[in-house]
Design an enzyme around this catalytic site. Structure first.
Site, PDB file in Angstrom:
ATOM      1  N   HIS A 223       0.848  -1.194   0.000  1.00 13.62           N
ATOM      2  CA  HIS A 223       0.000   0.000   0.000  1.00 13.62           C
ATOM      3  C   HIS A 223       0.882   1.242   0.000  1.00 13.62           C
ATOM      4  O   HIS A 223       2.087   1.153   0.244  1.00 13.62           O
ATOM      5  CB  HIS A 223      -0.891   0.019   1.251  1.00 13.62           C
ATOM      6  CG  HIS A 223      -0.113   0.161   2.531  1.00 13.62           C
ATOM      7  ND1 HIS A 223       0.571  -0.878   3.118  1.00 13.62           N
ATOM      8  CD2 HIS A 223       0.137   1.246   3.313  1.00 13.62           C
ATOM      9  CE1 HIS A 223       1.192  -0.450   4.198  1.00 13.62           C
ATOM     10  NE2 HIS A 223       0.953   0.841   4.353  1.00 13.62           N
ATOM     11  N   ASP A 225       0.859   5.116   1.974  1.00 12.58           N
ATOM     12  CA  ASP A 225       0.164   5.821   3.051  1.00 12.58           C
ATOM     13  C   ASP A 225      -0.483   7.065   2.442  1.00 12.58           C
ATOM     14  O   ASP A 225       0.112   7.721   1.597  1.00 12.58           O
ATOM     15  CB  ASP A 225       1.150   6.207   4.159  1.00 12.58           C
ATOM     16  CG  ASP A 225       1.728   4.964   4.859  1.00 12.58           C
ATOM     17  OD1 ASP A 225       1.122   3.874   4.735  1.00 12.58           O
ATOM     18  OD2 ASP A 225       2.774   5.081   5.523  1.00 12.58           O
ATOM     19  N   HIS A 280       4.820   0.100   0.066  1.00 11.33           N
ATOM     20  CA  HIS A 280       5.501  -0.702   1.079  1.00 11.33           C
ATOM     21  C   HIS A 280       4.557  -1.737   1.673  1.00 11.33           C
ATOM     22  O   HIS A 280       3.343  -1.669   1.457  1.00 11.33           O
ATOM     23  CB  HIS A 280       6.103   0.203   2.163  1.00 11.33           C
ATOM     24  CG  HIS A 280       5.108   1.111   2.830  1.00 11.33           C
ATOM     25  ND1 HIS A 280       4.592   2.240   2.222  1.00 11.33           N
ATOM     26  CD2 HIS A 280       4.506   1.052   4.040  1.00 11.33           C
ATOM     27  CE1 HIS A 280       3.743   2.825   3.029  1.00 11.33           C
ATOM     28  NE2 HIS A 280       3.650   2.126   4.145  1.00 11.33           N
ATOM     29  N   ARG A 290       6.688  -9.167  16.016  1.00  6.92           N
ATOM     30  CA  ARG A 290       7.231  -7.847  15.694  1.00  6.92           C
ATOM     31  C   ARG A 290       6.199  -6.777  15.997  1.00  6.92           C
ATOM     32  O   ARG A 290       5.005  -6.984  15.791  1.00  6.92           O
ATOM     33  CB  ARG A 290       7.590  -7.831  14.206  1.00  6.92           C
ATOM     34  CG  ARG A 290       7.932  -6.480  13.656  1.00  6.92           C
ATOM     35  CD  ARG A 290       8.506  -6.597  12.251  1.00  6.92           C
ATOM     36  NE  ARG A 290       8.845  -5.285  11.768  1.00  6.92           N
ATOM     37  CZ  ARG A 290       8.062  -4.530  11.008  1.00  6.92           C
ATOM     38  NH1 ARG A 290       6.891  -4.980  10.598  1.00  6.92           N
ATOM     39  NH2 ARG A 290       8.464  -3.333  10.632  1.00  6.92           N
TER      40      ARG A 290
HETATM   41  C1  OGA Z   1       1.642   1.254   8.188  1.00  5.78           C
HETATM   42  C2  OGA Z   1       2.829   0.474   7.742  1.00  5.78           C
HETATM   43  C3  OGA Z   1       4.676  -0.976   8.230  1.00  5.78           C
HETATM   44  C4  OGA Z   1       5.214  -1.802   9.335  1.00  5.78           C
HETATM   45  O1  OGA Z   1       1.270   1.115   9.372  1.00  5.78           O
HETATM   46  O2  OGA Z   1       1.088   1.992   7.355  1.00  5.78           O
HETATM   47  O3  OGA Z   1       3.142   0.540   6.592  1.00  5.78           O
HETATM   48  O4  OGA Z   1       6.367  -2.199   9.223  1.00  5.78           O
HETATM   49  N1  OGA Z   1       3.493  -0.268   8.619  1.00  5.78           N
HETATM   50  O5  OGA Z   1       4.483  -2.064  10.292  1.00  5.78           O
HETATM   51 NI    NI Z   2       2.122   2.127   5.581  1.00  5.22          NI
END
Ligand code: OGA
Ligand code: NI
Length: 351
Positions: A223, A225, A280, A290
């Site tokens: 996605h 942001d 990402h 994690r």
């Molecule tokens: C988000 C995101 C990545 C992660 O919360 O928008 O991309 O590593 N998180 O948690």
């Molecule tokens: Ni994100």
């Protein structure tokens, strides 16, 4: 073999011994979590020391080439980072029923649940999250932590304050690399008459439990942001990957005390497409859960229109995007998801 109950609660994912079908993604070789053998040493996003005298250029280059970077010497104390991380752990360690008491309602963004982007994907993601939006989280915290309410609200407030400061500093520096300032953004500048209408923010706590088959699971699907920029603190377990055209998926290895920053759709619009809103995602692993804490710095409230900064567009243009309000943009995003930027684009990509 016992049949797998497909009605899996996301609050208990870490206890599952097999990957349910609803969580099994069809991933291609390009999606592999292992680097391809031809690229044993993979490149990664730049790590930028904010005290470097050349910081403006470094940030500008990182925004243009990657839309993401890591920052050291950012001024946020390690103890505060540890505090938000342990607040997150305290929450995610609770029994599923307790977490569900903080479930987000249909109306609001705040609260506990699966990633909001889930509705755009057929398969479920191997993660749970708590979204903390301005205004509404105090009531939630009171439900979650009746005794430690004040302490946890204090941590979130301090974190939000530090993130706001850091985000503003980054914004000024990054704009500087394009030869403009915050005052060139009509809604962001402070005037004698009005305060800046700078972004509304959201903090999202993400938890990616251990997974029996990480190769076939997805923590958070690809996605961008929607916000201006995101500042992410990841615990000492990798999982975040950014996509780069020539390189494919590139893992952002955690470095203790270093924060990850990525450009969002809104900054892409302001920069008239100069900065990519980086795609990402987060992968999961077999051995260690994690946690990540994302600070999403959003757009202005109300009727304020967002459009490319005119000084960046220049006198002859072209101006790539039409003006939109922040709420309209979010509405479009939640209708067409990854086509949202295309939907407000006025000049097509080949022009
Ligand atoms: C988000 C995101 C990545 C992660 O919360 O928008 O991309 O590593 N998180 O948690
Ligand atoms: Ni994100």
């Amino acid at each position: 073999m016992p049949s797998i109950n497909e009605d899996v609660s996301i609050g208990n994912l870490g206890s599952l011994q097999t990957l349910p079908d609803s969580f099994t993604w069809k991933l291609t070789a390009a999606d592999s979590i292992l680097p391809p053998s031809s690229a044993a040493v993979k490149e990664s996003i730049p790590v930028i020391d904010l005290s470097d005298p050349d910081v403006t250029n470094l940030l500008g280059n990182a925004c243009k080439t990657w839309g993401a970077f890591q920052i050291a010497n950012h001024g946020v104390s390690q103890s505060l980072l540890d505090d938000v991380e342990s607040l997150s752990k305290t929450f995610f360690d609770m029994p599923s029923e307790r977490k569900l008491e903080a479930a987000s309602s249909n109306k609001g963004v705040s609260g506990y649940g699966e990633p909001r982007i889930s509705l755009f994907f057929e398969k479920k993601m191997w993660s749970e999250g708590l979204t903390i939006a301005d205004g509404s989280y105090r009531n939630q915290f009171l439900t979650i932590w009746p005794r430690d309410y004040t302490k946890y609200c204090g941590i979130i407030e301090e974190y939000k304050g530090e993130m706001e400061k850091l985000a503003s500093r980054l914004l000024s520096c990054i704009l500087g690399s394009l030869g403009v300032t915050v005052d060139d953004i009509e809604w962001a500048k402070k005037t004698e008459k009005s305060e800046s209408k700078m972004g509304q923010s959201v903090i999202r706590l993400n938890h990616y439990p251990v997974c029996p088959e990480p190769e076939r699971a997805m923590g958070l699907a690809a996605h961008t942001d929607s916000c201006l920029l995101t500042i992410l603190h990841q615990s000492n377990m990798g999982g975040l990957q950014v996509f780069k055209e020539e390189s494919g998926w590139v893992t952002v290895e955690p470095i203790p005390g270093v924060l990850v920053v990525n450009i969002g759709d809104l900054f892409h619009i302001l920069s008239n497409g100069k900065f990519p809103s980086v795609v990402h995602r987060a992968r999961v692993n077999r051995t260690k859960s994690r946690i990540s804490i994302a600070y999403l710095w959003g757009g202005p409230a109300g009727e304020v229109e967002i459009s490319p900064i005119s000084k960046i567009v220049g006198p002859v243009g072209p101006c790539l995007y039409r003006p939109v309000t922040w709420s309209e943009y979010l509405r479009i995003k939640f209708e067409v998801f990854d086509k949202a930027l295309d939907a407000i684009r006025v000049v097509n990509a080949t022009n």
